[in-house]
Design a protein around this motif. Structure first.
Motif, PDB file in Angstrom:
ATOM      1  N   GLN A  38       0.664  -1.363  -0.066  1.00  0.00           N
ATOM      2  CA  GLN A  38      -0.061  -0.183  -0.013  1.00  0.00           C
ATOM      3  C   GLN A  38       0.763   1.569   0.172  1.00  0.00           C
ATOM      4  N   ASN A  39       0.049   1.582  -0.720  1.00  0.00           N
ATOM      5  CA  ASN A  39       1.212   4.073  -0.690  1.00  0.00           C
ATOM      6  C   ASN A  39       2.798   3.498  -0.906  1.00  0.00           C
ATOM      7  N   LEU A  40       3.159   2.302  -2.487  1.00  0.00           N
ATOM      8  CA  LEU A  40       4.337   2.489  -2.208  1.00  0.00           C
ATOM      9  C   LEU A  40       4.706   3.977  -2.758  1.00  0.00           C
ATOM     10  N   PRO A  41       6.098   4.359  -2.956  1.00  0.00           N
ATOM     11  CA  PRO A  41       6.958   5.816  -2.972  1.00  0.00           C
ATOM     12  C   PRO A  41       6.509   6.091  -4.676  1.00  0.00           C
ATOM     13  N   LYS A  42       6.281   7.495  -5.330  1.00  0.00           N
ATOM     14  CA  LYS A  42       6.501   7.311  -6.777  1.00  0.00           C
ATOM     15  C   LYS A  42       7.618   7.018  -7.471  1.00  0.00           C
ATOM     16  N   GLY A  43       6.279   6.154  -8.610  1.00  0.00           N
ATOM     17  CA  GLY A  43       7.398   6.127  -9.719  1.00  0.00           C
ATOM     18  C   GLY A  43       7.728   6.844 -11.033  1.00  0.00           C
ATOM     19  N   ALA A  44       8.259   6.599 -11.311  1.00  0.00           N
ATOM     20  CA  ALA A  44       8.167   7.885 -12.863  1.00  0.00           C
ATOM     21  C   ALA A  44       7.944   7.968 -13.564  1.00  0.00           C
ATOM     22  N   GLU A  45       6.685   6.669 -13.619  1.00  0.00           N
ATOM     23  CA  GLU A  45       5.313   7.128 -14.390  1.00  0.00           C
ATOM     24  C   GLU A  45       4.843   6.007 -13.507  1.00  0.00           C
ATOM     25  N   GLU A  46       3.743   6.201 -13.366  1.00  0.00           N
ATOM     26  CA  GLU A  46       3.123   5.517 -12.268  1.00  0.00           C
ATOM     27  C   GLU A  46       1.118   5.621 -13.500  1.00  0.00           C
ATOM     28  N   ILE A  47       1.181   4.250 -13.142  1.00  0.00           N
ATOM     29  CA  ILE A  47      -1.142   3.670 -13.956  1.00  0.00           C
ATOM     30  C   ILE A  47      -1.353   3.837 -13.156  1.00  0.00           C
ATOM     31  N   ASP A  48      -2.535   4.461 -13.002  1.00  0.00           N
ATOM     32  CA  ASP A  48      -4.208   4.264 -12.594  1.00  0.00           C
ATOM     33  C   ASP A  48      -4.911   2.371 -12.861  1.00  0.00           C
ATOM     34  N   ALA A  49      -4.759   1.167 -11.997  1.00  0.00           N
ATOM     35  CA  ALA A  49      -5.495   0.203 -12.549  1.00  0.00           C
ATOM     36  C   ALA A  49      -6.626   0.669 -11.920  1.00  0.00           C
ATOM     37  N   THR A  50      -7.058   0.568 -11.181  1.00  0.00           N
ATOM     38  CA  THR A  50      -8.399   0.661 -10.377  1.00  0.00           C
ATOM     39  C   THR A  50      -9.408   0.447 -11.145  1.00  0.00           C
ATOM     40  N   GLY A  51     -10.207  -0.799 -11.005  1.00  0.00           N
ATOM     41  CA  GLY A  51     -11.074  -1.876 -11.075  1.00  0.00           C
ATOM     42  C   GLY A  51     -10.646  -2.486 -12.065  1.00  0.00           C
TER      43      GLY A  51
END
Length: 127
Positions: A38-51
Motif C-alpha cells: 500500500q502507498n508505495l513510493p512514487k515512480g517515474a511513471e504511474e498507472i492507475d489500475a483501479t477496477g
C-alpha cells in the motif's frame, strides 16, 4: 534496490493467495517487480489500475506453432504466436513438437528449436 521506474496503483492482485485477490500497488524496478504493498513510493511513471486485475504471466501449456498438417501449416509461427500470446497476458507457451516418422526424438526437438530461434518473443518450451 533501485527506485521504481513504474508504479501500478490500486489494482486487484491475483497471485494465488486467495480467490478474490487483494488491492495493492505494485512497483517495478530494473524490469522486475520490486515491491507490492500500500502507498508505495512514487515512480517515474504511474498507472492507475483501479477496477483492473493484475495477473502474473500466464502459461499456455499446449500450442501448435508452425505445425505442419496435411500439406499446410498452422497459421501462426513462433513470432506471430508469441506476440499474440503476450497481448493476452501469456508470457510462456509450451508448444507441441513432434518427431517425424523414422527420425529421432532429438532431430524433432532440434527442428522445433530452429523454428523458434530468432522468432519467439516470449518464453517457450516443448512437449
Amino acid at each position: 534496490m533501485s527506485s521504481p521506474s513504474l508504479v501500478i496503483r490500486n489494482g486487484t492482485i491475483i497471485d494465488g493467495s486467495g480467490r478474490d485477490g487483494y488491492e495493492a500497488d505494485l512497483a517495478i524496478a530494473d524490469g522486475r517487480i520490486s515491491a507490492i504493498g500500500q502507498n508505495l513510493p512514487k515512480g517515474a511513471e504511474e498507472i492507475d489500475a483501479t477496477g483492473c486485475f493484475l495477473l502474473p504471466g500466464l502459461i499456455d501449456a499446449h500450442t501448435h506453432l508452425d505445425l505442419p498438417f496435411m500439406g499446410t501449416s498452422s497459421s501462426d509461427d513462433f513470432e506471430t504466436g508469441t506476440i499474440a500470446a503476450l497481448h493476452g497476458g501469456t508470457t510462456t507457451i509450451i508448444d507441441f513438437a513432434f518427431q517425424t516418422q523414422g527420425r529421432s526424438l532429438k532431430e524433432g526437438l532440434n527442428q522445433w528449436h530452429e523454428k523458434a530461434r530468432g522468432k519467439a518473443v516470449a518464453d517457450y518450451a516443448f512437449h
